[in-house]
Design a protein around this motif. Structure first.
Motif, mmCIF file in Angstrom:
data_model
loop_
_atom_site.group_PDB
_atom_site.id
_atom_site.type_symbol
_atom_site.label_atom_id
_atom_site.label_comp_id
_atom_site.label_asym_id
_atom_site.label_seq_id
_atom_site.Cartn_x
_atom_site.Cartn_y
_atom_site.Cartn_z
ATOM 1 N N ILE A 37 39.128 34.183 56.380
ATOM 2 C CA ILE A 37 39.862 34.136 54.984
ATOM 3 C C ILE A 37 40.352 35.722 54.826
ATOM 4 O O ILE A 37 39.516 36.553 54.919
ATOM 5 N N ASP A 38 41.625 35.898 54.669
ATOM 6 C CA ASP A 38 42.195 37.272 54.530
ATOM 7 C C ASP A 38 42.868 37.303 53.241
ATOM 8 O O ASP A 38 43.730 36.662 52.750
ATOM 9 N N GLU A 39 42.002 37.677 52.243
ATOM 10 C CA GLU A 39 42.316 37.926 50.656
ATOM 11 C C GLU A 39 43.488 38.720 50.437
ATOM 12 O O GLU A 39 44.142 38.694 49.561
ATOM 13 N N SER A 106 47.477 28.567 59.997
ATOM 14 C CA SER A 106 47.328 29.429 58.824
ATOM 15 C C SER A 106 47.944 28.879 57.912
ATOM 16 O O SER A 106 49.173 28.237 57.904
ATOM 17 N N PHE A 107 47.311 29.395 56.644
ATOM 18 C CA PHE A 107 48.093 28.694 55.226
ATOM 19 C C PHE A 107 47.795 29.693 54.196
ATOM 20 O O PHE A 107 46.737 30.412 54.227
ATOM 21 N N TYR A 108 48.737 29.940 53.180
ATOM 22 C CA TYR A 108 48.758 30.515 52.055
ATOM 23 C C TYR A 108 47.690 29.626 51.369
ATOM 24 O O TYR A 108 47.907 28.475 51.281
ATOM 25 N N TYR A 109 47.167 30.491 50.382
ATOM 26 C CA TYR A 109 46.137 29.591 49.525
ATOM 27 C C TYR A 109 46.025 30.491 48.216
ATOM 28 O O TYR A 109 46.562 31.610 48.022
ATOM 29 N N GLU A 110 45.760 29.591 47.261
ATOM 30 C CA GLU A 110 45.464 30.241 45.698
ATOM 31 C C GLU A 110 44.359 29.500 45.140
ATOM 32 O O GLU A 110 44.077 28.687 44.547
ATOM 33 N N GLU A 146 38.245 41.245 52.468
ATOM 34 C CA GLU A 146 38.456 41.489 51.043
ATOM 35 C C GLU A 146 39.628 42.302 50.905
ATOM 36 O O GLU A 146 39.755 43.210 51.764
ATOM 37 N N ALA A 147 40.101 42.081 49.854
ATOM 38 C CA ALA A 147 41.451 42.972 49.232
ATOM 39 C C ALA A 147 40.950 44.161 49.112
ATOM 40 O O ALA A 147 39.926 44.337 48.519
#
Length: 148
Positions: A37-39, A106-110, A146-147
């Protein structure tokens, strides 16, 4: 009597040939397979490392990911994800003898994704060209960046 000897020799030969055949033996590298998970970039990556224990090249294989977590399903828009080529078609792959192969999607997520809730919530299914499932396993490793 000669027929009996011929039948015995034929059976012995057939058993010898089948015993010498190489059975496909691929295994997951559970330590290296993970959900990332790449925030910062809002990306979820399914990363799998497979190992071929045989000396001979194995494949073609096909892979799919089954998502069991509803939040992750909603975040990426799918319950089942096939390993695909750029054109969206299922991507066959081969693993060289005594070698490894990695695959990822890989997928973009919201969504708010909790890495602890995602442990063992993605199953990897590897099939052969006849759609026979030859390997199934759960991804237990979750990495979260985390961002800032």
């Amino acid at each position: 009597m000669k027929i009996l000897i011929k039948v015995f020799v034929l059976i012995f030969f057939a058993l010898g040939v089948t015993a010498c055949g190489s059975e496909t033996k691929i295994n997951p590298n559970s330590d290296e397979s993970k959900l990332i998970i790449d925030e910062e970039r809002t990306l979820v990556t399914l990363y799998v490392l497979l190992e071929n224990e045989n000396r001979k090249k194995a494949g073609p294989f096909y892979a799919k990911f089954i998502i069991y977590d509803e939040t992750l399903q909603d975040a990426i828009g799918a319950e089942v994800v096939d390993f695909t080529a750029e054109d969206g078609k299922k991507q066959p792959f081969f693993i060289d003898g005594s070698n490894s192969f990695f695959l990822s999607e890989s997928f973009y997520y919201e969504a708010e994704l909790d890495n602890e809730e995602l442990v063992n919530m993605v199953e990897v299914v590897i099939s052969d060209e006849n759609e026979m499932e030859i390997l199934q396993f759960l991804i237990s490793n979750i990495e979260k960046y985390e961002a800032p």
